[in-house]
Write an enzyme that holds these catalytic residues in place. Structure first.
Site, PDB file in Angstrom:
ATOM      1  N   CYS A 136      -6.140  -4.392  -0.649  1.00  0.00           N
ATOM      2  CA  CYS A 136      -4.986  -4.086  -1.495  1.00  0.00           C
ATOM      3  C   CYS A 136      -4.586  -5.315  -2.322  1.00  0.00           C
ATOM      4  CB  CYS A 136      -3.816  -3.555  -0.671  1.00  0.00           C
ATOM      5  SG  CYS A 136      -2.580  -2.688  -1.686  1.00  0.00           S
ATOM      6  N   ASP A 205       3.604  -4.792   4.899  1.00  0.00           N
ATOM      7  CA  ASP A 205       4.831  -4.168   4.392  1.00  0.00           C
ATOM      8  C   ASP A 205       5.930  -4.246   5.444  1.00  0.00           C
ATOM      9  OD1 ASP A 205       2.400  -2.851   2.982  1.00  0.00           O
ATOM     10  OD2 ASP A 205       4.121  -2.561   1.650  1.00  0.00           O
TER      11      ASP A 205
HETATM   12  P1  RI2 Z   1       3.347  -8.631  -0.784  1.00  0.00           P
HETATM   13  C1  RI2 Z   1       1.812  -3.540  -0.722  1.00  0.00           C
HETATM   14  O1  RI2 Z   1       2.288  -2.220  -0.654  1.00  0.00           O
HETATM   15  C2  RI2 Z   1       0.511  -3.714   0.041  1.00  0.00           C
HETATM   16  O2  RI2 Z   1       0.419  -2.886   1.186  1.00  0.00           O
HETATM   17  C3  RI2 Z   1       0.598  -5.186   0.371  1.00  0.00           C
HETATM   18  O3  RI2 Z   1      -0.279  -5.589   1.406  1.00  0.00           O
HETATM   19  C4  RI2 Z   1       2.062  -5.296   0.781  1.00  0.00           C
HETATM   20  O4  RI2 Z   1       2.752  -4.437  -0.137  1.00  0.00           O
HETATM   21  C5  RI2 Z   1       2.653  -6.654   0.773  1.00  0.00           C
HETATM   22  O5  RI2 Z   1       2.706  -7.181  -0.528  1.00  0.00           O
HETATM   23  P2  RI2 Z   1       2.474  -1.305  -1.990  1.00  0.00           P
HETATM   24  O6  RI2 Z   1       3.876  -1.553  -2.499  1.00  0.00           O
HETATM   25  O7  RI2 Z   1       4.766  -8.576  -0.363  1.00  0.00           O
HETATM   26  O8  RI2 Z   1       1.407  -1.685  -2.976  1.00  0.00           O
HETATM   27  O9  RI2 Z   1       2.561  -9.598   0.026  1.00  0.00           O
HETATM   28  O10 RI2 Z   1       2.311   0.107  -1.500  1.00  0.00           O
HETATM   29  O11 RI2 Z   1       3.175  -8.846  -2.276  1.00  0.00           O
END
Ligand code: RI2
Length: 323
Positions: A136, A205
Site C-alpha cells: 500500500c 491504520d
Molecule cells: P500512513 C492507509 O490506509 C494504508 O493502509 C496505510 O498503510 C495506512 O493508511 C497508514 O498510512 P488508506 O487510507 O499514516 O489508504 O502511514 O485506506 O500514511
C-alpha cells in the site's frame, strides 16, 4: 450556519476523506484537526454561535461527529478529534476559538515531528544494500526508508501494487523520487519476491492493545509469508495509531468499501449473479510482526499495551458526544 452545522470546509474535508481523496491514516488525522480549526473560525463569526460559548462548543462537537463518521478503521481520526476537543477551553467564544486553533496547530506539528522521529528509529533497522518490500502507501513506512537513504544507505524496493486501489503506485513514485530503485509487482507475486527481500516495511491504520496490526488488506498474508521465508517485517506507526478502545476489549471495525473498486459494474453484469466483497483492511496477529516502530522507539507487538496504557489510561473519552 446554525449552531451545530458543520462549516463548508468541514463538510468538504469529510467528503474528501470518505471518497479517499484525502487518505492515509496520518494525512486523515491532520486534515481532521485542521478542519476543526476551520470550524472554530467559522463558528466564531456565525450569528448563532459568535456570542454563545455553549453553542460554539456544540458546533465543534457536531463537526467532530461529521468527521468521525467518514471512515471507521483508522483510529488516528478519532485520536486527532480527541486531542483537539480535549484542549478546547475558555469562557468566551474568542478564548474557545483560540484554544481550538492552537490545539489543531500543535497536533499537526507533533504529527510531523513524530513521523520524522519514527523515520530515524525505523531506518536503524535497515542496512546498507537492503531491499525492502512495501504494501500500500504509508507515509510512516516511507519515512523509515527515506531516512535510511538520507543516512547514506543504498536501499532498493519491491513495491506491491495493492489491489484494488493500487496505492502501491504512489509508493513507487515517491520512492523513485527519493532515488530508490523500484520494482513494481502484482500482489500475488509477493511470495516469489520475498526471497530477494531483506525487510518488509508496512504502515498501520490502527494498532490493537494485543499488538494486532490493522492495515491495508493483504498485510496479514504478506506477514505470514514473510515469517515463513524468514524475512523480518516491521510496522511503522506513530502512537496516534494506537487504538485506545481496544484496551477495554473493543474490536476494530473493518471498513467494507464499494464493490465497484473490485470489479467494473459492466464486467460484473456480464458474469451474472455473484457476491462481491471489498474489505479495506485486515488484522495481522502480533506473532507475525517483528516490531512496531513508533516515535517513542520500537516495541515487540505484545508489549505495545504498556505504551498504550501510559498514553491513554484505561480507555478513551468521546468529547464529541452530546453532553
Ligand atoms: P500512513 C492507509 O490506509 C494504508 O493502509 C496505510 O498503510 C495506512 O493508511 C497508514 O498510512 P488508506 O487510507 O499514516 O489508504 O502511514 O485506506 O500514511
Amino acid at each position: 450556519m446554525t449552531d451545530t452545522e458543520p462549516s463548508p470546509a468541514v463538510s468538504e474535508t469529510a467528503e474528501s476523506i470518505a471518497t479517499m481523496e484525502i487518505r492515509g491514516a496520518a494525512t486523515i488525522a491532520s486534515a481532521a484537526a485542521e478542519a476543526l480549526a476551520d470550524q472554530a473560525e467559522a463558528a466564531a463569526e456565525a450569528d448563532a454561535t459568535a456570542g454563545d460559548p455553549e453553542a460554539f462548543r456544540a458546533s465543534l462537537r457536531a463537526a467532530a461527529r461529521t468527521l468521525r463518521e467518514t471512515r471507521p478503521t483508522a483510529v488516528s481520526l478519532p485520536n486527532a478529534l480527541r486531542y483537539v476537543l480535549q484542549r478546547m477551553e475558555g469562557d468566551s467564544v474568542d478564548r474557545l476559538r483560540r484554544s481550538v486553533v492552537d490545539a489543531s496547530e500543535a497536533f499537526v506539528e507533533q504529527l510531523d515531528r513524530a513521523q520524522e522521529d519514527l523515520g530515524q528509529v525505523g531506518a536503524n533497522r535497515l542496512a546498507d544494500g537492503d531491499t525492502v518490500m512495501t504494501h500500500c502507501h504509508s507515509t510512516d513506512a516511507l519515512a523509515c526508508i527515506e531516512a535510511a537513504v538520507e543516512q547514506g544507505k543504498s536501499i532498493s524496493a519491491v513495491v506491491k501494487e495493492t489491489r484494488p486501489r493500487q496505492q502501491g503506485h504512489i509508493t513507487a513514485e515517491q520512492l523513485r523520487d527519493a532515488g530508490v530503485p523500484v520494482t513494481l509487482i502484482v500482489d500475488s507475486a509477493a511470495r516469489r519476491y520475498l526471497d530477494e527481500v531483506d525487510h518488509v516495511v508496512v504502515g498501520a491504520d490502527s494498532i490493537a492493545a494485543d499488538g494486532g496490526v490493522i492495515n491495508k488488506i493483504g498485510t496479514s498474508g504478506l506477514a505470514v509469508n514473510a515469517r515463513e521465508r524468514g524475512v523480518p517485517i516491521m510496522t511503522a506507526a506513530q502512537t496516534i495509531k494506537l487504538h485506545p478502545e481496544t484496551l477495554t476489549g473493543h474490536t476494530v471495525e473493518i471498513e467494507m468499501r464499494d464493490e465497484a473498486e473490485v470489479i467494473d459494474p459492466e464486467a460484473r453484469e456480464a458474469i451474472g449473479q455473484i457476491d462481491v466483497e471489498n474489505p479495506a483492511f485486515d488484522v495481522t496477529p502480533p506473532r507475525y510482526m517483528d516490531a512496531i516502530v513508533t516515535e517513542q522507539g520500537q516495541f515487540p507487538p505484545e508489549s505495545i499495551v504498556t505504551l498504550m496504557r501510559e498514553l491513554f489510561g484505561e480507555g478513551a473519552a468521546e468529547p464529541w458526544a452530546e453532553p
